[in-house]
Design an enzyme around this catalytic site. Structure first.
Site, PDB file in Angstrom:
ATOM      1  N   GLY A   1       0.689  -1.207   0.090  1.00  0.00           N
ATOM      2  CA  GLY A   1       0.039   0.002   0.043  1.00  0.00           C
ATOM      3  C   GLY A   1       0.975   1.399  -0.023  1.00  0.00           C
TER       4      GLY A   1
ATOM      5  N   HIS B   1      -2.036   2.039 -12.700  1.00  0.00           N
ATOM      6  CA  HIS B   1      -1.518   0.833 -13.592  1.00  0.00           C
ATOM      7  C   HIS B   1       0.116   1.174 -13.734  1.00  0.00           C
ATOM      8  CE1 HIS B   1      -1.162  -2.867 -15.745  1.00  0.00           C
ATOM      9  NE2 HIS B   1      -0.544  -2.174 -16.722  1.00  0.00           N
TER      10      HIS B   1
ATOM     11  N   THR C   1     -13.154   0.796 -16.390  1.00  0.00           N
ATOM     12  CA  THR C   1     -14.230   0.466 -17.112  1.00  0.00           C
ATOM     13  C   THR C   1     -14.172  -1.111 -17.204  1.00  0.00           C
ATOM     14  OG1 THR C   1     -12.753   0.679 -19.045  1.00  0.00           O
ATOM     15  CG2 THR C   1     -14.115   2.538 -18.560  1.00  0.00           C
TER      16      THR C   1
HETATM   17  C1  GRF Z   1       2.070  -0.360  -7.899  1.00  0.00           C
HETATM   18  O1  GRF Z   1       3.127  -0.483  -9.021  1.00  0.00           O
HETATM   19  C2  GRF Z   1       0.723  -0.090  -8.696  1.00  0.00           C
HETATM   20  O2  GRF Z   1       0.785   0.486  -9.827  1.00  0.00           O
HETATM   21  C3  GRF Z   1       0.367  -1.638  -9.108  1.00  0.00           C
HETATM   22  O3  GRF Z   1       0.745  -2.502  -7.918  1.00  0.00           O
HETATM   23  C4  GRF Z   1       1.924  -1.514  -7.255  1.00  0.00           C
HETATM   24  C5  GRF Z   1       1.213  -1.616  -5.914  1.00  0.00           C
HETATM   25  O4  GRF Z   1       2.185  -1.153  -5.010  1.00  0.00           O
HETATM   26  N1  GRF Z   1      -0.871  -1.830  -9.322  1.00  0.00           N
HETATM   27  P1  GRF Z   1       1.705  -0.563  -3.572  1.00  0.00           P
HETATM   28  O5  GRF Z   1       1.094  -1.498  -2.933  1.00  0.00           O
HETATM   29  O6  GRF Z   1       0.986   0.838  -3.769  1.00  0.00           O
HETATM   30  O7  GRF Z   1       3.031  -0.088  -3.041  1.00  0.00           O
END
Ligand code: GRF
Length: 235
Positions: free
Chosen positions: A22, A119, A151
């Site tokens: 997170g 993403h 979406t």
């Molecule tokens: C991030 O690279 C995010 O873009 C992807 O998963 C990773 C999550 O990292 N969807 P975190 O849990 O926010 O540290």
């Protein structure tokens, strides 16, 4: 600029969904606090009880909840319970921050225009998993992240903002992931601030409109700090 929908009296409510550490959630919580957005993080919800971000959120006095996908027979049943729990916190926006579950069309429609994801690629390039490996294998020279409205088509919704980083000679997946993450931690809070201030929305044609922004593009300055292009303090 239209008056904001949100004010200190009517604060924007975010629910953030995570599956792991997170760090994006943490960057949003910290920016919300430091920049005094008219917003509050109503809850952090994880689909895994072991998600370490839960502990961090609880230590900040943010309500937390777990809805484990393992407790439900199928995606529809999991999503229905997830939506029920989310709705108890009455969010204006649901932010997916490293939430590693594919959501059903029904769930996505329920939060249409209010569901946002980050993403780790420059969409529409490299949807799905292992995006940094995909980028290295493709030989692209820039990579980055995208914050978009969700979406039903996986990793395809309207782009709200993007962050760009160079791919360097000899990069490993880990090195590239770290560089992208640094820009993620600036792009996602910026988007959440726009949402909290009522400045970003989807128009009737499904396009994103953000009022009064220099740009919706972010990148790394020469000292390696992630910044907005065109902003007064930006690059
Ligand atoms: C991030 O690279 C995010 O873009 C992807 O998963 C990773 C999550 O990292 N969807 P975190 O849990 O926010 O540290």
């Amino acid at each position: 600029m239209k008056p904001s929908l949100f004010s200190p009296a009517r604060r924007c409510r975010f629910v953030i969904l995570i599956s792991g550490r997170g760090s994006n959630m943490q960057s949003i919580v910290q920016a919300c606090r430091e920049q005094a957005w008219p917003a509050e993080i109503a809850a952090v919800i994880a689909n895994r009880a072991q998600a370490s971000g839960l502990e961090w959120a609880a230590a900040q006095d943010i309500p937390t909840a777990v809805v484990s996908h393992r407790d439900y027979p199928d995606r529809a049943a999991f999503d229905a319970e997830l939506a029920r729990v989310i709705d108890t916190y009455e969010p204006d926006y649901v932010l997916l921050a490293g939430f590693m579950r594919i959501l059903t069309e029904r769930f996505v429609q329920r939060y249409a225009g209010r569901l946002v994801n980050i993403h780790p690629s420059l969409l529409p390039l490299f949807p799905g998993l292992a995006t940094h490996r995909q980028a290295l294998e493709a030989g692209v020279q820039v990579h980055g992240c995208t914050v978009h409205f969700v979406t039903p088509v996986l990793d395809h919704g309207p782009v709200i903002a993007q962050g760009v980083v160079p791919v360097r000679e000899g990069d490993t997946e880990e090195a590239l992931a770290e560089r992208v993450l640094a820009v993620e931690h600036v792009v996602y809070p910026a988007v959440a601030a726009w949402l909290a201030q009522g400045r970003a929305a989807l128009d009737a044609h499904g396009r994103v409109a953000v009022q009064d922004v220099a740009s919706r593009a972010f990148g790394l300055s020469t000292d390696g700090a992630a910044q907005q292009y065109g902003g007064k303090d930006g690059i």
